[in-house]
Write an enzyme that holds these catalytic residues in place. Structure first.
Site, short mmCIF file in Angstrom:
data_model
loop_
_atom_site.label_atom_id
_atom_site.label_comp_id
_atom_site.label_asym_id
_atom_site.label_seq_id
_atom_site.Cartn_x
_atom_site.Cartn_y
_atom_site.Cartn_z
N HIS A 85 4.92 -1.77 21.29
CA HIS A 85 3.72 -1.62 20.45
C HIS A 85 2.78 -2.78 20.82
CE1 HIS A 85 1.99 -0.68 16.27
NE2 HIS A 85 1.39 -1.83 16.57
N ARG A 143 -2.56 5.23 10.72
CA ARG A 143 -1.96 4.19 9.88
C ARG A 143 -2.39 2.79 10.34
NH1 ARG A 143 0.91 -0.47 10.20
NH2 ARG A 143 2.15 0.41 11.90
N ASP A 144 -1.93 2.35 11.51
CA ASP A 144 -2.21 0.98 11.95
C ASP A 144 -3.71 0.80 12.14
OD1 ASP A 144 -1.52 -1.58 12.66
OD2 ASP A 144 -0.61 -1.08 14.57
N CYS A 151 -4.15 -5.62 12.26
CA CYS A 151 -3.34 -5.80 11.07
C CYS A 151 -4.07 -6.79 10.18
CB CYS A 151 -1.95 -6.31 11.42
SG CYS A 151 -0.97 -6.66 9.95
N ASN A 201 -5.62 -2.07 18.42
CA ASN A 201 -4.38 -1.62 19.06
C ASN A 201 -4.70 -1.15 20.46
OD1 ASN A 201 -3.86 -1.20 16.11
ND2 ASN A 201 -1.94 -0.42 16.90
N HIS A 231 -1.00 -4.64 21.22
CA HIS A 231 -2.39 -4.74 20.78
C HIS A 231 -3.19 -5.30 21.96
CE1 HIS A 231 -2.23 -4.29 16.17
NE2 HIS A 231 -1.17 -3.71 16.70
N1 COA Z 1 3.79 1.99 -3.41
C1 COA Z 1 2.92 1.83 -4.44
N2 COA Z 1 2.89 0.76 -5.24
C2 COA Z 1 3.80 -0.19 -5.00
C3 COA Z 1 4.73 -0.10 -3.95
C4 COA Z 1 4.70 1.04 -3.15
N3 COA Z 1 5.52 1.20 -2.10
N4 COA Z 1 5.50 -1.19 -3.97
C5 COA Z 1 5.07 -1.97 -4.97
N5 COA Z 1 4.04 -1.37 -5.60
C6 COA Z 1 3.29 -1.86 -6.75
C7 COA Z 1 4.18 -2.19 -7.93
O1 COA Z 1 4.42 -1.06 -8.71
C8 COA Z 1 3.36 -3.24 -8.65
O2 COA Z 1 2.32 -2.60 -9.35
P1 COA Z 1 1.84 -3.15 -10.79
O3 COA Z 1 1.41 -4.57 -10.55
O4 COA Z 1 0.72 -2.23 -11.12
O5 COA Z 1 3.04 -3.04 -11.65
C9 COA Z 1 2.71 -4.00 -7.51
O6 COA Z 1 2.68 -3.10 -6.40
C10 COA Z 1 3.46 -5.27 -7.14
O7 COA Z 1 4.82 -4.94 -6.87
P2 COA Z 1 5.88 -5.99 -6.35
O8 COA Z 1 7.19 -5.30 -6.21
O9 COA Z 1 5.80 -7.24 -7.19
O10 COA Z 1 5.42 -6.26 -4.89
P3 COA Z 1 4.56 -7.45 -4.26
O11 COA Z 1 3.29 -7.66 -5.00
O12 COA Z 1 5.44 -8.62 -4.00
O13 COA Z 1 4.20 -6.74 -2.86
C11 COA Z 1 4.77 -5.17 -1.13
C12 COA Z 1 5.19 -6.39 -1.95
C13 COA Z 1 5.67 -5.08 0.08
C14 COA Z 1 4.93 -3.93 -2.00
C15 COA Z 1 3.28 -5.31 -0.73
O14 COA Z 1 3.05 -6.60 -0.22
C16 COA Z 1 2.88 -4.29 0.30
O15 COA Z 1 2.82 -3.10 0.02
N6 COA Z 1 2.55 -4.75 1.51
C17 COA Z 1 2.17 -3.87 2.59
C18 COA Z 1 1.64 -4.65 3.74
C19 COA Z 1 1.40 -3.72 4.90
O16 COA Z 1 1.30 -2.52 4.80
N7 COA Z 1 1.32 -4.27 6.06
C20 COA Z 1 1.13 -3.44 7.19
C21 COA Z 1 1.92 -3.84 8.36
S1 COA Z 1 0.93 -4.97 9.36
ZN ZN Z 2 0.06 -2.75 15.31
#
Ligand code: COA
Ligand code: ZN
Length: 309
Positions: free
Chosen positions: A210, A18-19, A243, A252, A212
């Site tokens: 955790h 994942r990370d 990240c 990491n 890095h």
């Molecule tokens: N799985 C799949 N699709 C998802 C989802 C999920 N968990 N959550 C939101 N979406 C989709 C929505 O359906 C929407 O799709 P569409 O535009 O086709 O309708 C789109 O993503 C935007 O959704 P929204 O609720 O407006 O979210 P956002 O754009 O504000 O994004 C997060 C918020 C949290 C969903 C997004 O930023 C994200 O997934 N970030 C992950 C970051 C990450 O993994 N970081 C790792 C740790 S370092």
């Molecule tokens: Zn990390």
């Protein structure tokens, strides 16, 4: 506690799939991911964070989360963990047969904004229904606190902010909270200072560290954490990862480097160094580049060395 004042055993949360993979510029083919996770499972881990059910637009590298989970063996002695940011992610994880999920927030506002487009308070609003459903379904729940030492946008982070966010994650029902040095800046004195505060408020057994290795200090920070009583560490096979929302956050802590230290300290992990190295090498071949773990590059332990007591 062992005679040397260290925990007798450490549980490793392997986060490479994942990370690690979320930060690869290219997308690793689904089959190679599955082989990588199977190789890691064979090395003896009890916990592997296998993927994220996040927006595929945010992290295209893990868009195949459902396929990966469907292909993995479900074993009672192996916890497969998936990251979920919201209810939609939890729903997808449950459909894929996942029984352990992690939610993530940070100790700094700017990082949280960039990472999940929410304030810290909003991230907790998003987690509330996730935690409630996870509890109802009997899932194991982990919380992550990113940028626990410093934020790439705001600089040093006050330990009391980390303690507050940690406390809110436990209040939501997290079984374990992982404290992350997302940009790899901490040194052992920072770890001592943060853990002195956290361990006044939370039991050592419910905290994971955790690290890095961006600046080469991860293994020193592990040793400081062990001496403070921490017995759960996150690491990434081969040293994959970082990240994408933390500029400059390379690598990491490598699982091989962590196991080498723990083996030499006589701390039991239940994980085979050779087994992890084999999984990392196979992934490196399919990615067409060497992985940064120092112990992996050195070829592991050339001949048995035993504990350094
Ligand atoms: N799985 C799949 N699709 C998802 C989802 C999920 N968990 N959550 C939101 N979406 C989709 C929505 O359906 C929407 O799709 P569409 O535009 O086709 O309708 C789109 O993503 C935007 O959704 P929204 O609720 O407006 O979210 P956002 O754009 O504000 O994004 C997060 C918020 C949290 C969903 C997004 O930023 C994200 O997934 N970030 C992950 C970051 C990450 O993994 N970081 C790792 C740790 S370092
Ligand atoms: Zn990390």
């Amino acid at each position: 506690m062992s005679a040397a004042g260290l925990p007798e055993r450490v549980r490793i949360m392997e986060v490479g799939p994942r990370d690690g993979l979320q930060n690869e510029p290219g997308v690793v083919p689904t089959g190679a991911k599955i082989r990588f996770i199977e190789g890691l499972a064979g090395a003896g881990f009890s916990d592997i964070e296998v993927t994220s059910f996040v927006s595929p637009r945010a992290v295209p590298q893990l868009a195949d989360a459902a396929e990966v989970c469907a292909a993995l063996p479900k074993r009672s002695d192996l916890r497969l963990v998936a990251l979920v940011p919201n209810e939609k992610g939890l729903e997808r994880a449950l459909e894929a047969g996942i029984r352990a999920v992690a939610v993530f927030t940070a100790a700094s506002e700017s990082f949280t904004k960039k990472n999940v487009r929410m304030t810290i308070d909003e991230s907790f609003e998003a987690f509330r229904p996730v935690a409630a459903r996870a509890h109802k379904e009997g899932l194991w729940l982990r919380g992550y606190v990113s940028t626990a030492f410093a934020c790439p946008y705001e600089g040093a982070v006050d330990p009391s902010r980390v303690a507050d966010v940690t406390s809110r994650l436990f209040d939501l029902g997290a079984h374990e909270v992982s404290i992350g040095d997302t940009i790899g800046v901490a040194v052992p004195a920072d770890v001592d200072r943060l853990l002195a505060l956290l361990l006044k408020r939370f039991p050592a057994g419910k905290l994971a560290m955790h690290f890095h290795d961006t600046r080469g200090t991860a293994i020193a920070n592990v040793e400081a954490s062990l001496r403070a009583g921490i017995s759960v560490f996150d690491s990434s096979a081969g040293g994959l990862g970082g990240c994408p929302y933390a500029p400059g956050a390379g690598g990491n802590l490598a699982t091989e480097d962590l196991i080498y230290l723990l083996d030499r300290l006589g701390v039991h992990t239940g994980v085979s160094l050779e087994g992890v190295m084999a999984a990392s090498r196979e992934l490196a071949r399919s990615m067409g580049r060497p992985l940064p773990s120092k112990v992996l590059q050195a070829g592991g332990v050339m001949r048995p060395l035993g504990p350094a007591t």
